[in-house]
Design a protein around this motif. Structure first.
Motif, PDB file in Angstrom:
ATOM      1  N   THR A  27       5.535 -42.911  -9.161  1.00  0.00           N
ATOM      2  CA  THR A  27       4.130 -43.305  -9.309  1.00  0.00           C
ATOM      3  C   THR A  27       3.856 -43.639 -10.771  1.00  0.00           C
ATOM      4  OG1 THR A  27       3.245 -42.158  -7.397  1.00  0.00           O
ATOM      5  CG2 THR A  27       1.775 -42.374  -9.282  1.00  0.00           C
ATOM      6  N   LEU A  29       0.689 -44.267 -13.248  1.00  0.00           N
ATOM      7  CA  LEU A  29      -0.777 -44.187 -13.375  1.00  0.00           C
ATOM      8  C   LEU A  29      -1.216 -45.169 -14.451  1.00  0.00           C
ATOM      9  CD1 LEU A  29      -1.363 -40.309 -13.275  1.00  0.00           C
ATOM     10  CD2 LEU A  29      -1.268 -41.944 -11.373  1.00  0.00           C
ATOM     11  N   THR A  50       4.667 -46.854  -6.714  1.00  0.00           N
ATOM     12  CA  THR A  50       3.266 -46.854  -6.266  1.00  0.00           C
ATOM     13  C   THR A  50       2.386 -46.779  -7.515  1.00  0.00           C
ATOM     14  OG1 THR A  50       3.823 -45.687  -4.233  1.00  0.00           O
ATOM     15  CG2 THR A  50       1.541 -45.486  -4.968  1.00  0.00           C
ATOM     16  N   GLY A  52      -1.211 -45.648  -9.304  1.00  0.00           N
ATOM     17  CA  GLY A  52      -2.380 -44.783  -9.183  1.00  0.00           C
ATOM     18  C   GLY A  52      -3.479 -45.241 -10.128  1.00  0.00           C
ATOM     19  N   TRP A  60      -7.117 -52.576 -10.123  1.00  0.00           N
ATOM     20  CA  TRP A  60      -6.728 -52.339  -8.732  1.00  0.00           C
ATOM     21  C   TRP A  60      -6.309 -53.634  -8.007  1.00  0.00           C
ATOM     22  CZ3 TRP A  60      -7.586 -47.340  -6.103  1.00  0.00           C
ATOM     23  CH2 TRP A  60      -7.205 -47.362  -4.755  1.00  0.00           C
ATOM     24  N   LYS A  71      -3.080 -46.543  -4.905  1.00  0.00           N
ATOM     25  CA  LYS A  71      -3.840 -45.420  -4.352  1.00  0.00           C
ATOM     26  C   LYS A  71      -4.701 -44.819  -5.448  1.00  0.00           C
ATOM     27  CE  LYS A  71      -0.257 -44.072  -1.046  1.00  0.00           C
ATOM     28  NZ  LYS A  71       0.775 -43.082  -0.754  1.00  0.00           N
ATOM     29  N   GLU A  72      -5.690 -44.024  -5.052  1.00  0.00           N
ATOM     30  CA  GLU A  72      -6.461 -43.305  -6.059  1.00  0.00           C
ATOM     31  C   GLU A  72      -5.542 -42.298  -6.745  1.00  0.00           C
ATOM     32  OE1 GLU A  72     -10.680 -42.367  -5.814  1.00  0.00           O
ATOM     33  OE2 GLU A  72     -10.579 -43.112  -3.749  1.00  0.00           O
ATOM     34  N   THR A  73      -5.828 -42.011  -8.032  1.00  0.00           N
ATOM     35  CA  THR A  73      -4.907 -41.254  -8.875  1.00  0.00           C
ATOM     36  C   THR A  73      -4.329 -40.007  -8.183  1.00  0.00           C
ATOM     37  OG1 THR A  73      -6.228 -42.053 -10.713  1.00  0.00           O
ATOM     38  CG2 THR A  73      -4.655 -40.307 -11.204  1.00  0.00           C
ATOM     39  N   GLU A  75      -4.186 -39.094  -5.031  1.00  0.00           N
ATOM     40  CA  GLU A  75      -3.403 -39.449  -3.833  1.00  0.00           C
ATOM     41  C   GLU A  75      -2.033 -39.997  -4.236  1.00  0.00           C
ATOM     42  OE1 GLU A  75      -3.890 -38.988  -0.493  1.00  0.00           O
ATOM     43  OE2 GLU A  75      -5.460 -37.701  -1.337  1.00  0.00           O
ATOM     44  N   ALA A  76      -2.024 -40.789  -5.316  1.00  0.00           N
ATOM     45  CA  ALA A  76      -0.770 -41.408  -5.769  1.00  0.00           C
ATOM     46  C   ALA A  76       0.199 -40.365  -6.330  1.00  0.00           C
ATOM     47  CB  ALA A  76      -1.070 -42.471  -6.818  1.00  0.00           C
ATOM     48  N   ASP A  99      -6.632 -34.700 -11.660  1.00  0.00           N
ATOM     49  CA  ASP A  99      -5.919 -35.430 -10.599  1.00  0.00           C
ATOM     50  C   ASP A  99      -4.420 -35.191 -10.541  1.00  0.00           C
ATOM     51  OD1 ASP A  99      -8.188 -36.889  -9.574  1.00  0.00           O
ATOM     52  OD2 ASP A  99      -8.153 -38.040 -11.437  1.00  0.00           O
TER      53      ASP A  99
END
Ligand code: NDP
Ligand code: MG
Length: 338
Positions: A27, A29, A50, A52, A60, A71-73, A75-76, A99
């Motif tokens: 991930t 961010l 992925t 975030g 986005w 995905k939102e932070t 969730e990612a 997060d």
């Protein structure tokens, strides 16, 4: 094979095992300058990435258009084996608390593009978390462009916590995946990277250079000289000189300029950057080392950046910026947009 430049360990692609990242859930961010470059280069190196972001993020749709799952932070972060934090330094500690930490898998690896928050203890990861840094020595857009051209920007790597005992291998694989192994990956520490990075940008590159250019321009225009000449001599030609220094050091630059310029260089340089300036640089370094600069910067961010915003506006209204806008129209090959 791994080499050594003036005591610093250097790794190349053949020292890095990209397999360390294959099959891992990665991930990233943030999808800004560094985020887009790391993500795209790793994806094209065969990795499962992925992104975030905050729901409201301007980045986005950009990341989605590039083919990423976004995905939102929080969730990612869930289920990720490696989380690279490429959001702005001033908000990383909050993002981490809110997060990242509550969603981070036990034994995960977290990465950074700059050592700021780890070095100044603004983020304190659990002992079971592995912590590394991959800091490309160039802006994100160069990291991306050089990768697509088949080369890569040199990267610094460091490890700060290593409960898994293979964090350096992960960091090297990451650096190779973003293209750094094509030129060289240099081993450092969070302290070295953070303090030298802050010092360089403040004292020399950004703060030092702009103040020097601006003051030179003011001295000429206040003495009644034409702002057009002042702009060319103090700002425009800076690039030509710096390009020569970048290519071949001071020696190549001084070889290229006239003897008149070289004589004046040696006579006048030390009259401008004096013992007093050197002492000021030492004081700046002390404030960086003590964490004073970091705390002031973070306090301004928390207050809504009043200092940063005021200075940004004032600087963009300086006469040199207006003169530059007009003169750059004569040179359409210069890309002004950003
Ligand atoms: P940018 O400002 O270019 O990008 C930041 C990204 O994070 C954007 O996608 C932004 O999207 C998103 N973002 C902003 N705030 C938050 C938040 N609170 N939570 C989640 N996402 C957020 O940053 P940089 O790429 O310049 O910097 C990232 C890191 O890389 C920093 O640690 C920096 O020191 C380091 N670095 C930067 C270099 C550079 O050349 N710029 C060079 C080397 C290292 P949005 O605002 O749309 O939400
Ligand atoms: Mg830097």
């Amino acid at each position: 094979m791994a080499g050594n430049i003036l005591g610093t360990k250097v790794y190349y692609n053949s020292d890095c095992n990209l397999e360390k990242l294959v099959g891992k859930k990665i991930t990233v961010l943030g999808y800004g300058s560094q985020g887009h470059a790391h993500s795209l280069n790793l994806k094209e190196s065969g990795m499962d990435v992925t992104i975030g972001l905050r729901k409201t993020s301007k980045s986005w749709p950009v990341a989605e258009e590039a083919g990423f799952v976004v995905k939102e932070t929080g969730e990612a972060v869930k289920g990720a084996d490696i989380v690279m934090i490429l959001t702005p330094d001033e908000t990383q500690a909050d993002t981490y608390k809110t997060d990242v930490e509550p969603n981070l898998k036990e034994g995960a690896y977290i990465g950074f593009g700059h050592g700021f928050n780890i070095h100044f203890n603004k983020i304190l990861p659990a002992e079971t978390t592995n912590v590394f840094m991959v800091a490309p020595k160039g802006p994100g857009h160069l990291v991306r462009r050089t990768f697509t051209e088949g080369s890569g920007v040199p990267c610094l790597v460091a490890v700060n916590q290593d409960p898994s005992k293979d964090t350096m291998e992960i960091a090297l694989a990451w650096a190779a995946g973003v293209g750094g192994g094509r030129s060289g990956i240099l081993e450092t520490t969070f302290k070295q990277e953070t303090e030298t990075d802050l010092f360089g940008e403040q004292a020399v590159l950004c703060g030092g250079v702009t103040e020097l250019i601006k003051t030179g321009f003011e001295v000429l225009t206040e003495a009644g000289y034409d702002p057009v000449n002042a702009y060319f001599e103090c700002l425009h030609e800076m690039k030509l000189i710096v390009d020569l220094i970048y290519e071949g050091g001071f020696t190549k630059m001084r070889h290229s300029i006239s003897n008149t310029a070289e004589y004046g260089d040696f006579v006048t340089g030390p009259r401008i950057v004096t013992a007093e300036s050197k002492q000021a640089m030492k004081d700046v370094l002390t404030d960086i080392q003590s964490g004073k600069f970091a705390n002031e910067f973070l306090d301004d961010s928390k207050a809504g950046q009043p200092f940063l915003k005021e200075k940004r506006t004032a600087a963009s209204n300086h006469e040199i910026e207006k003169v530059g806008k007009e003169l750059r129209k004569l040179m359409p090959w210069i890309r002004e947009e950003f």
